[in-house]
Design a protein around this motif. Structure first.
Motif, PDB file in Angstrom:
ATOM      1  N   GLU A   1      60.738  14.878  53.456  1.00 48.08           N
ATOM      2  CA  GLU A   1      61.823  14.167  52.779  1.00 48.08           C
ATOM      3  C   GLU A   1      61.952  12.712  53.249  1.00 48.08           C
ATOM      4  OE1 GLU A   1      65.467  16.428  52.809  1.00 48.08           O
ATOM      5  OE2 GLU A   1      64.395  18.333  52.592  1.00 48.08           O
ATOM      6  N   VAL A   2      60.797  12.035  53.282  1.00 48.08           N
ATOM      7  CA  VAL A   2      60.789  10.611  53.624  1.00 48.08           C
ATOM      8  C   VAL A   2      60.356   9.825  52.395  1.00 48.08           C
ATOM      9  CG1 VAL A   2      60.297  11.024  56.055  1.00 48.08           C
ATOM     10  CG2 VAL A   2      58.396  10.725  54.456  1.00 48.08           C
ATOM     11  N   PRO A   3      60.632   8.511  52.339  1.00 45.69           N
ATOM     12  CA  PRO A   3      60.250   7.708  51.177  1.00 45.69           C
ATOM     13  C   PRO A   3      58.736   7.713  50.948  1.00 45.69           C
ATOM     14  CG  PRO A   3      61.835   6.535  52.537  1.00 45.69           C
ATOM     15  CD  PRO A   3      61.417   7.740  53.320  1.00 45.69           C
ATOM     16  N   SER A   4      58.341   7.509  49.713  1.00 43.05           N
ATOM     17  CA  SER A   4      56.920   7.437  49.359  1.00 43.05           C
ATOM     18  C   SER A   4      56.227   6.344  50.162  1.00 43.05           C
ATOM     19  CB  SER A   4      56.760   7.156  47.865  1.00 43.05           C
ATOM     20  OG  SER A   4      57.306   8.205  47.103  1.00 43.05           O
ATOM     21  N   ASP A   5      54.999   6.611  50.539  1.00 37.50           N
ATOM     22  CA  ASP A   5      54.150   5.674  51.293  1.00 37.50           C
ATOM     23  C   ASP A   5      54.604   5.473  52.736  1.00 37.50           C
ATOM     24  OD1 ASP A   5      52.480   5.286  49.106  1.00 37.50           O
ATOM     25  OD2 ASP A   5      53.679   3.629  48.338  1.00 37.50           O
ATOM     26  N   SER A   6      55.517   6.305  53.223  1.00 32.39           N
ATOM     27  CA  SER A   6      55.947   6.192  54.614  1.00 32.39           C
ATOM     28  C   SER A   6      54.804   6.455  55.589  1.00 32.39           C
ATOM     29  CB  SER A   6      57.085   7.176  54.902  1.00 32.39           C
ATOM     30  OG  SER A   6      58.219   6.877  54.141  1.00 32.39           O
ATOM     31  N   PHE A   7      53.894   7.358  55.190  1.00 33.88           N
ATOM     32  CA  PHE A   7      52.800   7.736  56.070  1.00 33.88           C
ATOM     33  C   PHE A   7      51.468   7.102  55.686  1.00 33.88           C
ATOM     34  CE2 PHE A   7      55.641  11.361  56.895  1.00 33.88           C
ATOM     35  CZ  PHE A   7      55.621  11.365  58.274  1.00 33.88           C
ATOM     36  N   MET A   8      51.360   6.567  54.489  1.00 34.66           N
ATOM     37  CA  MET A   8      50.052   6.137  53.990  1.00 34.66           C
ATOM     38  C   MET A   8      49.426   5.049  54.849  1.00 34.66           C
ATOM     39  SD  MET A   8      47.609   6.695  52.035  1.00 34.66           S
ATOM     40  CE  MET A   8      48.397   7.909  50.976  1.00 34.66           C
ATOM     41  N   GLN A   9      50.206   4.037  55.234  1.00 36.97           N
ATOM     42  CA  GLN A   9      49.655   2.951  56.041  1.00 36.97           C
ATOM     43  C   GLN A   9      49.200   3.467  57.403  1.00 36.97           C
ATOM     44  OE1 GLN A   9      52.194  -0.459  56.368  1.00 36.97           O
ATOM     45  NE2 GLN A   9      50.766  -1.612  57.626  1.00 36.97           N
ATOM     46  N   LEU A  10      50.019   4.355  57.973  1.00 34.85           N
ATOM     47  CA  LEU A  10      49.671   4.942  59.269  1.00 34.85           C
ATOM     48  C   LEU A  10      48.418   5.797  59.140  1.00 34.85           C
ATOM     49  CD1 LEU A  10      50.893   4.892  62.109  1.00 34.85           C
ATOM     50  CD2 LEU A  10      52.106   6.993  61.556  1.00 34.85           C
ATOM     51  N   PHE A  11      48.326   6.531  58.038  1.00 33.59           N
ATOM     52  CA  PHE A  11      47.159   7.375  57.792  1.00 33.59           C
ATOM     53  C   PHE A  11      45.889   6.532  57.704  1.00 33.59           C
ATOM     54  CE2 PHE A  11      44.285   8.653  54.317  1.00 33.59           C
ATOM     55  CZ  PHE A  11      43.674   9.732  54.936  1.00 33.59           C
ATOM     56  N   MET A  12      45.943   5.445  56.961  1.00 38.56           N
ATOM     57  CA  MET A  12      44.772   4.587  56.791  1.00 38.56           C
ATOM     58  C   MET A  12      44.346   3.975  58.123  1.00 38.56           C
ATOM     59  SD  MET A  12      43.885   4.866  53.684  1.00 38.56           S
ATOM     60  CE  MET A  12      42.663   3.546  53.606  1.00 38.56           C
ATOM     61  N   GLN A  13      45.326   3.677  58.953  1.00 43.33           N
ATOM     62  CA  GLN A  13      45.056   3.091  60.264  1.00 43.33           C
ATOM     63  C   GLN A  13      44.286   4.067  61.159  1.00 43.33           C
ATOM     64  OE1 GLN A  13      48.577   1.722  62.345  1.00 43.33           O
ATOM     65  NE2 GLN A  13      47.574   1.922  64.336  1.00 43.33           N
ATOM     66  N   TYR A  14      44.689   5.347  61.128  1.00 39.98           N
ATOM     67  CA  TYR A  14      44.071   6.324  62.024  1.00 39.98           C
ATOM     68  C   TYR A  14      42.819   6.954  61.414  1.00 39.98           C
ATOM     69  CZ  TYR A  14      47.914   6.169  65.319  1.00 39.98           C
ATOM     70  OH  TYR A  14      48.812   5.746  66.275  1.00 39.98           O
ATOM     71  N   TRP A  15      42.817   7.135  60.112  1.00 35.64           N
ATOM     72  CA  TRP A  15      41.708   7.882  59.475  1.00 35.64           C
ATOM     73  C   TRP A  15      40.510   6.992  59.167  1.00 35.64           C
ATOM     74  CZ3 TRP A  15      41.764  13.072  59.202  1.00 35.64           C
ATOM     75  CH2 TRP A  15      40.741  13.690  58.489  1.00 35.64           C
ATOM     76  N   GLY A  16      40.783   5.727  58.883  1.00 34.80           N
ATOM     77  CA  GLY A  16      39.725   4.829  58.450  1.00 34.80           C
ATOM     78  C   GLY A  16      38.556   4.761  59.381  1.00 34.80           C
TER      79      GLY A  16
END
Length: 208
Positions: free
Chosen positions: A193-208
């Motif tokens: 229940e967090v806003p959209s894209d709350s995790f996407m930037q963090l995900f790209m940082q760690y997964w990339g």
């Protein structure tokens, strides 16, 4: 001259050999006698360590699980990082390519190793869900997010992500795989229940 090995050394030798034979020939086709011949031990020695071929398989699966769980538990105890970072670190810890030979992973994906593959996924979901729940509860306590069904949501998320990103099950190109990952992250955001894209930037940082 008879060579006497320590208990753990001999047990690990049997497991290493069985794992290699399972991957090469498939679990079903590999017999206890194949393992005995390769390790050069008597049947009585084998049964001193394992009751059956099935018990050997379970021990191999346990190895994979222990790699992931050990990493995750260390991350769980870390201070000074946010719950969001802990989640990402733990998801990264589940990538065991650096601990398991790439050829072994490729063999694991083959049809004849479906049982070993299935057991591994089952054990990881079962073991990792409670660990992730602790991170979710920490985030709830810090008011970083909200989650109605922590355990069930983490089971669903793990089962979906481990299956859909498994190249041995779904063969997709890089672009399609990234879209799947984006959808999974979006699903996680809705679960927490967090806003959209709350995790996407963090995900790209760690997964990339």
């Amino acid at each position: 001259m008879r060579i006497i090995k320590a208990y753990d050394e001999r047990r690990n030798e049997i497991l290493d050999t069985a794992e290699r034979l399972f991957h090469m020939n498939g679990y079903e086709k590999c017999t206890v006698n194949d393992i005995l011949k390769e390790v050069a031990i008597a049947k009585g020695t084998f049964y001193h360590y394992f009751k059956s071929k099935e018990e050997v398989l379970d021990a191999i699966v346990l190895r994979y699980k222990e790699i992931v769980v050990s990493r995750a538990e260390k991350i769980l105890k870390k201070n000074g990082i946010s719950p969001e970072e802990k989640l990402m670190h733990i998801f990264m810890a589940m990538r065991i390519n650096d601990k398991v030979d790439s050829d072994m992973l490729n063999e694991l994906h083959k049809t004849q190793n479906a049982l070993l593959h299935q057991k591994t996924l089952n054990q990881i979901v079962t073991a990792m869900s409670p660990i992730l729940v602790k991170v979710i509860e920490e985030g709830i306590e810090r008011k970083a997010w909200s989650c109605r069904y922590p355990l069930q949501y983490m089971q669903i998320f793990l089962a979906a992500s481990l299956t859909l990103t498994d190249e041995g099950i779904f063969v997709v190109d890089a672009d399609s795989q990234m879209k799947v990952m984006a959808a999974l992250i979006s699903m996680l955001e809705k679960m927490l229940e967090v806003p959209s894209d709350s995790f996407m930037q963090l995900f790209m940082q760690y997964w990339g």
